[in-house]
Design a protein around this motif. Structure first.
Motif, PDB file in Angstrom:
ATOM      1  N   LYS A 152       0.827  -1.213   0.000  1.00 20.19           N
ATOM      2  CA  LYS A 152       0.000   0.000   0.000  1.00 20.19           C
ATOM      3  C   LYS A 152       0.862   1.264   0.000  1.00 20.19           C
ATOM      4  O   LYS A 152       1.744   1.439   0.832  1.00 20.19           O
ATOM      5  CB  LYS A 152      -0.949  -0.007   1.189  1.00 20.19           C
ATOM      6  N   TYR A 153       0.568   2.092  -0.990  1.00 13.74           N
ATOM      7  CA  TYR A 153       1.250   3.370  -1.185  1.00 13.74           C
ATOM      8  C   TYR A 153       2.763   3.226  -1.384  1.00 13.74           C
ATOM      9  O   TYR A 153       3.514   4.159  -1.156  1.00 13.74           O
ATOM     10  CB  TYR A 153       0.960   4.327  -0.017  1.00 13.74           C
ATOM     11  N   GLN A 154       3.203   2.049  -1.822  1.00  8.91           N
ATOM     12  CA  GLN A 154       4.610   1.858  -2.151  1.00  8.91           C
ATOM     13  C   GLN A 154       4.780   1.454  -3.617  1.00  8.91           C
ATOM     14  O   GLN A 154       5.851   1.041  -4.029  1.00  8.91           O
ATOM     15  CB  GLN A 154       5.228   0.790  -1.241  1.00  8.91           C
ATOM     16  N   CYS A 155       3.715   1.592  -4.371  1.00  4.85           N
ATOM     17  CA  CYS A 155       3.772   1.235  -5.785  1.00  4.85           C
ATOM     18  C   CYS A 155       4.210   2.451  -6.601  1.00  4.85           C
ATOM     19  O   CYS A 155       4.337   3.561  -6.085  1.00  4.85           O
ATOM     20  CB  CYS A 155       2.411   0.735  -6.261  1.00  4.85           C
ATOM     21  N   GLN A 156       4.429   2.256  -7.883  1.00  4.90           N
ATOM     22  CA  GLN A 156       4.872   3.331  -8.756  1.00  4.90           C
ATOM     23  C   GLN A 156       3.715   4.201  -9.225  1.00  4.90           C
ATOM     24  O   GLN A 156       3.881   5.389  -9.468  1.00  4.90           O
ATOM     25  CB  GLN A 156       5.609   2.737  -9.962  1.00  4.90           C
ATOM     26  N   PHE A 157       2.543   3.601  -9.382  1.00  8.52           N
ATOM     27  CA  PHE A 157       1.352   4.336  -9.825  1.00  8.52           C
ATOM     28  C   PHE A 157       0.272   4.124  -8.761  1.00  8.52           C
ATOM     29  O   PHE A 157      -0.209   3.008  -8.567  1.00  8.52           O
ATOM     30  CB  PHE A 157       0.908   3.854 -11.206  1.00  8.52           C
ATOM     31  N   THR A 158      -0.090   5.212  -8.097  1.00 10.10           N
ATOM     32  CA  THR A 158      -0.871   5.146  -6.866  1.00 10.10           C
ATOM     33  C   THR A 158      -2.154   4.331  -6.991  1.00 10.10           C
ATOM     34  O   THR A 158      -2.533   3.601  -6.058  1.00 10.10           O
ATOM     35  CB  THR A 158      -1.225   6.563  -6.389  1.00 10.10           C
ATOM     36  N   TYR A 159      -2.817   4.426  -8.131  1.00  6.00           N
ATOM     37  CA  TYR A 159      -4.116   3.760  -8.242  1.00  6.00           C
ATOM     38  C   TYR A 159      -4.003   2.246  -8.107  1.00  6.00           C
ATOM     39  O   TYR A 159      -4.998   1.567  -7.811  1.00  6.00           O
ATOM     40  CB  TYR A 159      -4.791   4.130  -9.576  1.00  6.00           C
TER      41      TYR A 159
END
Length: 225
Positions: A148-155
């Motif tokens: 959560k919230y550690q990806c490259q694209f927030t969605y």
């Protein structure tokens, strides 16, 4: 049947005999066909080969002289960053990478101008072309998903379901994805691999060269070593 054909048939027949059988033709241990065909046959074959080659050469020359290429080189994909241009394009479709790129544009940039939407598509494709990122569009878009919230694209990691409610936007963005995947030029962001909205000021942006400001986004290129 030509002499050459007869001679070759004899050679094939001899090669097929079992080693213990009494054959009319004794196989040589040499790889040179002269050793078991005989000099006279070889000379006849050589004469026939030269004749055939002369005929084939003439035929090839005639074909080349009459050849007229019909295939035209593929023209580069031309784009205009306007709604009118997109409206003229046919409805788009594609495979997994098209789906991933369209989805990324929908959730990341559907409120942007057409130019801004093309710019976001450039970033994703620039990443897929870079050795610093995964190789495919889908892998780029989903990099880090699951944290959560550690990806490259927030969605992809905000915990919300991705639901397509604006069908017209999806159709328009699908056209952009198709054009970009088909080779439209990436001339807006000067090789950018990152972007963020102007409403935030992430720490990493201080170390990255800014390449463009389009709509509500700033675009950046990775620092060169």
């Amino acid at each position: 049947m030509t002499l050459r054909t007869l001679a070759l048939n004899a050679l094939i027949g001899a090669a097929a005999l079992p080693f213990g059988a009494q054959a009319d033709v004794t196989l040589s241990t040499s790889n040179d066909p002269n050793a078991f065909l005989g000099a006279q046959v070889s000379q006849l074959l050589s004469h026939e080969r030269d004749s055939v080659m002369a005929i084939e050469t003439d035929t090839v020359a005639q074909v080349l002289a009459n050849f007229k290429p019909t295939a035209k080189p593929m023209a580069p994909v031309q784009v205009e960053y306007t709604g009118a241009f997109l409206a003229e394009q046919p409805a788009a479709s594609g495979g997994e990478n098209w789906e991933c790129l369209t989805q990324a544009l929908y959730f990341e940039a559907r409120g942007e101008s057409v130019k801004g939407q093309f710019a976001v598509a450039e970033v994703i494709l620039n990443r897929a072309s870079s050795s610093q990122f995964p190789d495919s569009v889908c892998e780029v878009v989903n990099q880090g998903t699951g944290k959560k919230y550690q990806c490259q694209f927030t969605y992809t990691c905000d915990g919300r379901a991705e639901v397509i409610n604006e069908k017209k936007s999806w159709t328009r963005l699908g056209k952009i994805a198709r054009l970009m995947l088909d080779g439209a030029p990436r001339r807006l962001t000067d090789g950018a691999t990152h972007y963020h909205t102007k409403a935030v000021n992430p720490r990493w942006a201080r170390a990255f060269p800014r390449t463009a400001s389009i709509g509500v986004h700033y675009f950046y290129r990775m620092p060169r070593a």
